[in-house]
Design a protein around this motif. Sequence first.
Motif, mmCIF file in Angstrom:
data_model
loop_
_atom_site.group_PDB
_atom_site.id
_atom_site.type_symbol
_atom_site.label_atom_id
_atom_site.label_comp_id
_atom_site.label_asym_id
_atom_site.label_seq_id
_atom_site.Cartn_x
_atom_site.Cartn_y
_atom_site.Cartn_z
ATOM 1 N N GLY A 120 1.610 44.473 57.046
ATOM 2 C CA GLY A 120 2.291 43.719 55.996
ATOM 3 C C GLY A 120 2.092 44.332 54.629
ATOM 4 N N GLY A 121 2.102 43.488 53.604
ATOM 5 C CA GLY A 121 1.980 43.972 52.245
ATOM 6 C C GLY A 121 3.154 44.864 51.868
ATOM 7 N N ALA A 122 2.859 45.986 51.242
ATOM 8 C CA ALA A 122 3.925 46.903 50.827
ATOM 9 C C ALA A 122 4.604 47.583 52.008
ATOM 10 C CB ALA A 122 3.360 47.954 49.868
ATOM 11 N N SER A 123 4.004 47.503 53.209
ATOM 12 C CA SER A 123 4.628 48.101 54.400
ATOM 13 C C SER A 123 5.734 47.229 54.981
ATOM 14 C CB SER A 123 3.577 48.329 55.498
ATOM 15 O OG SER A 123 2.615 49.273 55.101
ATOM 16 N N SER A 124 5.730 45.949 54.650
ATOM 17 C CA SER A 124 6.640 45.003 55.286
ATOM 18 C C SER A 124 8.097 45.355 54.989
ATOM 19 C CB SER A 124 6.342 43.582 54.797
ATOM 20 O OG SER A 124 7.221 42.655 55.384
ATOM 21 N N GLY A 125 8.875 45.570 56.054
ATOM 22 C CA GLY A 125 10.274 45.929 55.876
ATOM 23 C C GLY A 125 11.098 45.616 57.110
ATOM 24 N N LEU A 126 12.350 45.260 56.891
ATOM 25 C CA LEU A 126 13.268 44.947 57.981
ATOM 26 C C LEU A 126 14.620 45.562 57.656
ATOM 27 C CD1 LEU A 126 13.700 43.451 60.661
ATOM 28 C CD2 LEU A 126 14.265 41.401 59.333
ATOM 29 N N THR A 160 4.330 59.968 56.981
ATOM 30 C CA THR A 160 4.985 58.743 56.521
ATOM 31 C C THR A 160 6.446 59.043 56.180
ATOM 32 O OG1 THR A 160 4.235 59.129 54.234
ATOM 33 C CG2 THR A 160 2.868 57.691 55.625
ATOM 34 N N GLU A 161 7.265 57.993 56.236
ATOM 35 C CA GLU A 161 8.704 58.140 56.033
ATOM 36 C C GLU A 161 9.274 56.770 55.675
ATOM 37 O OE1 GLU A 161 12.624 59.645 58.675
ATOM 38 O OE2 GLU A 161 10.585 59.705 59.505
ATOM 39 N N ALA A 162 10.388 56.739 55.012
ATOM 40 C CA ALA A 162 11.040 55.474 54.684
ATOM 41 C C ALA A 162 11.537 54.802 55.963
ATOM 42 C CB ALA A 162 12.201 55.708 53.730
ATOM 43 N N TYR A 192 18.824 47.460 54.157
ATOM 44 C CA TYR A 192 17.579 46.711 54.172
ATOM 45 C C TYR A 192 17.849 45.214 54.039
ATOM 46 C CZ TYR A 192 14.534 50.815 53.631
ATOM 47 O OH TYR A 192 13.848 51.989 53.836
ATOM 48 N N LEU A 193 17.223 44.438 54.898
ATOM 49 C CA LEU A 193 17.121 42.998 54.671
ATOM 50 C C LEU A 193 15.873 42.714 53.853
ATOM 51 C CD1 LEU A 193 18.060 41.626 58.223
ATOM 52 C CD2 LEU A 193 19.565 42.104 56.273
ATOM 53 N N THR A 194 14.810 43.487 54.116
ATOM 54 C CA THR A 194 13.587 43.470 53.317
ATOM 55 C C THR A 194 13.186 44.914 53.071
ATOM 56 O OG1 THR A 194 12.831 41.392 54.314
ATOM 57 C CG2 THR A 194 11.167 42.753 53.231
ATOM 58 N N SER A 195 13.056 45.292 51.822
ATOM 59 C CA SER A 195 12.740 46.687 51.488
ATOM 60 C C SER A 195 11.224 46.881 51.392
ATOM 61 C CB SER A 195 13.372 47.072 50.148
ATOM 62 O OG SER A 195 14.771 46.973 50.200
ATOM 63 N N PRO A 196 10.663 47.839 52.133
ATOM 64 C CA PRO A 196 9.230 48.123 51.996
ATOM 65 C C PRO A 196 8.932 48.693 50.610
ATOM 66 C CG PRO A 196 10.157 49.104 53.998
ATOM 67 C CD PRO A 196 11.305 48.674 53.149
ATOM 68 N N GLY A 197 7.694 48.500 50.178
ATOM 69 C CA GLY A 197 7.282 49.043 48.898
ATOM 70 C C GLY A 197 6.661 50.414 49.003
ATOM 71 N N ARG A 198 6.623 50.978 50.199
ATOM 72 C CA ARG A 198 6.056 52.312 50.380
ATOM 73 C C ARG A 198 6.629 52.934 51.648
ATOM 74 N NH1 ARG A 198 0.282 49.704 51.143
ATOM 75 N NH2 ARG A 198 0.425 48.823 53.242
ATOM 76 N N LEU A 199 6.357 54.221 51.827
ATOM 77 C CA LEU A 199 6.683 54.881 53.074
ATOM 78 C C LEU A 199 5.761 54.337 54.162
ATOM 79 C CD1 LEU A 199 7.030 58.581 51.823
ATOM 80 C CD2 LEU A 199 8.776 56.791 51.925
#
Length: 383
Positions: free
Chosen positions: A354-360, A197-199, A366-373
């Motif tokens: 989705g959920g904490a993985s959701s990121g853009l 996993t990674e940011a 970041y436009l949307t920051s994920p809540g996890r790697l």
Amino acid sequence: MKKLSILSLVLTLMLTALPALPASAAAAAPKTAVYVDKDNHAFIPLRFLNGFAGIQAGVGGQTGKEMTLSKNGTTVVLVSGQASASVGGKSVKLSERPFSGNGTTYVPLSLISQTFGLQLVWNKTSASLTIAAGDDSATLPVLSGALISAGSPAAVSSRHTYTVGGRSFPVQMVTVSLLHPALKLDVVLAGNTVGRTEALGSIAKRSGAVAAINGTFFDAYTDAAYKAPYGYIISRGKMLKDSPADKRTVFAYDNNLLAELIPGSQFLARFNAGTVTGAIQAGPRLLVDGKVALNVAAEGFRDPKILTGGGSRSALGLTRDHKLILLTSGGATIPQLAQIMKQAGAYQAMNLDGGASSGLFYSGKYLTSPGRLISNALVVKTN
């Protein structure tokens, strides 16, 4: 797929026109695509025809501008900008004049298909044309309206608010022009290794990406170091993660960035045919041909809350004019996300993890920051 004459083909193409080509734009070779101009005249790149179905094609002659195509003793000679051609030594008038643009030479598809017996099949779902003769077959995206300038933006971000059932959903969106000459897609594993996993931002930056969105589902809740991703993952034509029994929807694209959403049960055959350059599997499918189409049971989803639970969402969609929509939204159910993607202009669409993985990620932030790697990402790059 429905077989059409070239006249019927060009009259049927209803793709949205792209911006006009600025005179100052730098020349760059576009993706290999069938091009339909504003007058509904269809053209095909000369370079594609060279070697296809036994056709020999090139540019030369006394002026250096003659385009010559030959097969089985029949020769076609065209000159850029001229409204006539030589076919088997006889002069033929043309309603479509060959031309060069963005570093590519285009010739009239109707003349070539009729002369050399090419079969044309229009694919509405993917806005593409299958060209076949004998044992040779190729499917090319169809670009309508105007050639895409290399100087135009390949990806742009925007914010919108869509209303579904009386509720407002703010969304972040990146719209990607898939046929832009400078554009590339890739699917990137965290740490370049299955199970790590990674940011999302780290994946984007080390990939040189202008944009990135989180990809497949994965085992985010295990305490083990190996966090297994779920579903097919393909990058640069290589299968990084196999998933032969998975029925969920697969986003896939070829080397021309002709992108499609493919049922999981059909994907392996497509991959084995050698036409898939990159792919990620997630689902469920949200839109089919512009209409909401949810069949979560057929895709193998068993959680009874899959359609009723709300949360942070990531999704991707395809428009009829070969744009890729990357979108994130908070608090939406899957049915609400489907309506959001429809309002965003998608013709085909699917859900991502989705959920904490959701990121853009876009343009360095970041436009949307994920809540996890996360496990993997779809990334957008430009030359």
